[in-house]
Design an enzyme around this catalytic site. Structure first.
Site, PDB file in Angstrom:
ATOM      1  N   TYR A 160       0.848  -1.201   0.000  1.00 45.45           N
ATOM      2  CA  TYR A 160       0.000   0.000   0.000  1.00 45.45           C
ATOM      3  C   TYR A 160       0.884   1.252   0.000  1.00 45.45           C
ATOM      4  O   TYR A 160       0.663   2.187  -0.781  1.00 45.45           O
ATOM      5  CB  TYR A 160      -0.933  -0.022   1.210  1.00 45.45           C
ATOM      6  N   LYS A 164       1.247   4.309  -2.836  1.00 45.22           N
ATOM      7  CA  LYS A 164       0.957   5.721  -2.554  1.00 45.22           C
ATOM      8  C   LYS A 164       2.190   6.612  -2.746  1.00 45.22           C
ATOM      9  O   LYS A 164       2.063   7.759  -3.170  1.00 45.22           O
ATOM     10  CB  LYS A 164       0.381   5.852  -1.136  1.00 45.22           C
TER      11      LYS A 164
HETATM   12  N1  LIG Z   1      -9.771   6.461   4.751  1.00 46.41           N
HETATM   13  C1  LIG Z   1      -8.492   6.708   5.046  1.00 46.41           C
HETATM   14  O1  LIG Z   1      -8.064   6.684   6.225  1.00 46.41           O
HETATM   15  C2  LIG Z   1      -7.511   7.044   3.927  1.00 46.41           C
HETATM   16  C3  LIG Z   1      -6.262   7.581   4.269  1.00 46.41           C
HETATM   17  C4  LIG Z   1      -5.364   7.897   3.250  1.00 46.41           C
HETATM   18  C5  LIG Z   1      -5.713   7.709   1.930  1.00 46.41           C
HETATM   19  N2  LIG Z   1      -6.927   7.183   1.631  1.00 46.41           N
HETATM   20  C6  LIG Z   1      -7.240   6.998   0.213  1.00 46.41           C
HETATM   21  O2  LIG Z   1      -8.419   7.714  -0.090  1.00 46.41           O
HETATM   22  C7  LIG Z   1      -9.026   7.130  -1.244  1.00 46.41           C
HETATM   23  C8  LIG Z   1     -10.490   6.930  -0.968  1.00 46.41           C
HETATM   24  O3  LIG Z   1     -10.618   5.970   0.059  1.00 46.41           O
HETATM   25  P1  LIG Z   1     -11.779   5.989   1.153  1.00 46.41           P
HETATM   26  O4  LIG Z   1     -11.117   5.922   2.463  1.00 46.41           O
HETATM   27  O5  LIG Z   1     -12.734   7.061   0.879  1.00 46.41           O
HETATM   28  O6  LIG Z   1     -12.371   4.525   0.905  1.00 46.41           O
HETATM   29  P2  LIG Z   1     -13.694   3.997   0.215  1.00 46.41           P
HETATM   30  O7  LIG Z   1     -13.559   2.530   0.204  1.00 46.41           O
HETATM   31  O8  LIG Z   1     -14.886   4.607   0.860  1.00 46.41           O
HETATM   32  O9  LIG Z   1     -13.610   4.581  -1.286  1.00 46.41           O
HETATM   33  C9  LIG Z   1     -12.837   3.976  -2.289  1.00 46.41           C
HETATM   34  C10 LIG Z   1     -13.384   4.387  -3.633  1.00 46.41           C
HETATM   35  O10 LIG Z   1     -12.556   3.758  -4.634  1.00 46.41           O
HETATM   36  C11 LIG Z   1     -13.389   3.047  -5.512  1.00 46.41           C
HETATM   37  N3  LIG Z   1     -12.693   1.879  -6.049  1.00 46.41           N
HETATM   38  C12 LIG Z   1     -12.085   0.866  -5.393  1.00 46.41           C
HETATM   39  N4  LIG Z   1     -11.573  -0.014  -6.262  1.00 46.41           N
HETATM   40  C13 LIG Z   1     -11.844   0.457  -7.501  1.00 46.41           C
HETATM   41  C14 LIG Z   1     -11.587  -0.004  -8.812  1.00 46.41           C
HETATM   42  N5  LIG Z   1     -10.912  -1.144  -9.049  1.00 46.41           N
HETATM   43  N6  LIG Z   1     -12.036   0.731  -9.849  1.00 46.41           N
HETATM   44  C15 LIG Z   1     -12.728   1.878  -9.632  1.00 46.41           C
HETATM   45  N7  LIG Z   1     -12.994   2.376  -8.427  1.00 46.41           N
HETATM   46  C16 LIG Z   1     -12.562   1.655  -7.370  1.00 46.41           C
HETATM   47  C17 LIG Z   1     -14.612   2.654  -4.712  1.00 46.41           C
HETATM   48  O11 LIG Z   1     -15.706   2.375  -5.578  1.00 46.41           O
HETATM   49  C18 LIG Z   1     -14.819   3.908  -3.887  1.00 46.41           C
HETATM   50  O12 LIG Z   1     -15.506   4.866  -4.631  1.00 46.41           O
HETATM   51  C19 LIG Z   1      -8.247   5.837  -1.527  1.00 46.41           C
HETATM   52  O13 LIG Z   1      -7.326   6.087  -2.579  1.00 46.41           O
HETATM   53  C20 LIG Z   1      -7.514   5.586  -0.222  1.00 46.41           C
HETATM   54  O14 LIG Z   1      -6.341   4.840  -0.421  1.00 46.41           O
HETATM   55  C21 LIG Z   1      -7.855   6.854   2.588  1.00 46.41           C
END
Ligand SMILES: NC(=O)c1ccc[n+]([C@@H]2O[C@H](COP(=O)([O-])OP(=O)(O)OC[C@H]3O[C@@H](n4cnc5c(N)ncnc54)[C@H](O)[C@@H]3O)[C@@H](O)[C@H]2O)c1
Length: 258
Positions: A160, A164
Site C-alpha cells: 500500500y 501511494k
Molecule cells: N480512509 C483513510 O483513512 C484514507 C487515508 C489515506 C488515503 N486514503 C485513500 O483515499 C481514497 C479513498 O478511500 P476511502 O477511504 O474514501 O475509501 P472507500 O472505500 O470509501 O472509497 C474507495 C473508492 O474507490 C473506488 N474503487 C475501489 N476499487 C476500484 C476499482 N478497481 N475501480 C474503480 N474504483 C474503485 C470505490 O468504488 C470507492 O468509490 C483511496 O485512494 C484511499 O487509499 C484513505
C-alpha cells in the site's frame, strides 16, 4: 469563519467517488455548483449518490461503474464525461483499496499486483486520458489521492505504501510535463479518515478509533468532509500557483511520527 467555493459552470470527474472521501468530495463540489461525473465500483452507491445530490442541488450528476485497472474502461469513461459535459475542468483521481495488511513475506504476488493495479496504475490511466483533453481545452486541474502512507512507511502495509509513494511520483512528474499548459496537478495525502476503507481495515468503526486515535495529535480521526475541503481548495483559483505538491492532511500525524 466559514469558507464557500463557487464552481458554477465547472465540470468535475471524480474516479472513486461512490463512498468515503470521493463521495464527500462529490457532494461538496455539487454544493458549490459544479456538474459532476462520478465513477467507481458499486452501482447502488453510485445511484444513491446521484439521488442525494439531485435532492439538494440542481447540478447535473452522472454515474458510471468503472474498474480503474482496465485501460479501455478508463479511456471510455473520460470520453463519456467529455461527450456529456463538453469538457473536464477538474479531475479527482481517488480510487483506492487498502489490500491485504500483512508483513511483506506474507503477501502473495497477487496481493501486491491488486494493490498496485488499483492504487497506482488506476491513477496513471486517469492521467493518461485526462491530460490530452485538458491540453486540447486549454487547461484544467487534477488532484490525485495519495496517503500519509505515501510520505512514510508503516509496518504491514508495504505494498500500500509503495503504491501511494508512487502516486506522488506520478503527480510530481506529470505536474512538470504540463506546468506551462495551464494544468495544475497535485496530490492529497490524508491520514486516517472515517470511511468504509478505514473501518474495513480495522474490523469496524469503533475498532478503527481504538487502534488509530492515540496516534493522531489532534486526538480524532478525520471526517471525509475535511478531506473534501482540501480537494476543493486545490481545485480552486485560490491554489493558482500550487502544482506538483502532495499536501498532507492528517491532524498532525506525520509530524508526530517524524
Ligand atoms: N480512509 C483513510 O483513512 C484514507 C487515508 C489515506 C488515503 N486514503 C485513500 O483515499 C481514497 C479513498 O478511500 P476511502 O477511504 O474514501 O475509501 P472507500 O472505500 O470509501 O472509497 C474507495 C473508492 O474507490 C473506488 N474503487 C475501489 N476499487 C476500484 C476499482 N478497481 N475501480 C474503480 N474504483 C474503485 C470505490 O468504488 C470507492 O468509490 C483511496 O485512494 C484511499 O487509499 C484513505
Amino acid at each position: 469563519m466559514s469558507v464557500t467555493y463557487n464552481f458554477a459552470g465547472k465540470t468535475v470527474l471524480i474516479i472513486g467517488g461512490t463512498t468515503g472521501i470521493g463521495r464527500a468530495t462529490a457532494v461538496a463540489f455539487a454544493d458549490a455548483g459544479a456538474d459532476i461525473f462520478v465513477a467507481g465500483i458499486g452501482a447502488a452507491d453510485g445511484e444513491s449518490l446521484k439521488a442525494e445530490i439531485s435532492a439538494t442541488t440542481s447540478v447535473a450528476v452522472e454515474f458510471s461503474e468503472v474498474d480503474v485497472r482496465v485501460d479501455a474502461q478508463v479511456k471510455a469513461l473520460v470520453e463519456r464525461a467529455v461527450v456529456r459535459f463538453g469538457r473536464i475542468d477538474i479531475a479527482f483521481n481517488n480510487a483506492g483499496i487498502p489490500g491485504k495488511t500483512a508483513p511483506v513475506q506474507d503477501l502473495e504476488e497477487s496481493d501486491y499486483d491488486l494493490i498496485l493495479d488499483v492504487n497506482l496504475k488506476g491513477i496513471f490511466l486517469g492521467l493518461k486520458y485526462q491530460i490530452p483533453h485538458m491540453l486540447a481545452q486549454g487547461g484544467g486541474v487534477i488532484v490525485n489521492t495519495a496517503s500519509l502512507f505515501g510520505v512514510m512507511g508503516f509496518a504491514t502495509t508495504a505494498a500500500y505504501c509503495a503504491s501511494k509513494w508512487g502516486v506522488i511520483g506520478l503527480t510530481n512528474s506529470v505536474a512538470l510535463e504540463v506546468a506551462k499548459s495551464n494544468i495544475r496537478v497535485n496530490a492529497i495525502a490524508p491520514g486516517s479518515t472515517m470511511t468504509p476503507l478505514l473501518s474495513g481495515m480495522f474490523g469496524g468503526e469503533q475498532s478503527a478509533r481504538d487502534t488509530v486515535t492515540h496516534l493522531i495529535p489532534m486526538g480524532r480521526i478525520a471526517d471525509p468532509k475535511e478531506i473534501a475541503q482540501l480537494v476543493l481548495f486545490l481545485s480552486s483559483d485560490a491554489a493558482s500557483y500550487i502544482t506538483g505538491q502532495a499536501v498532507v492532511v492528517d491532524g498532525g500525524g506525520f509530524v508526530a511520527s517524524a
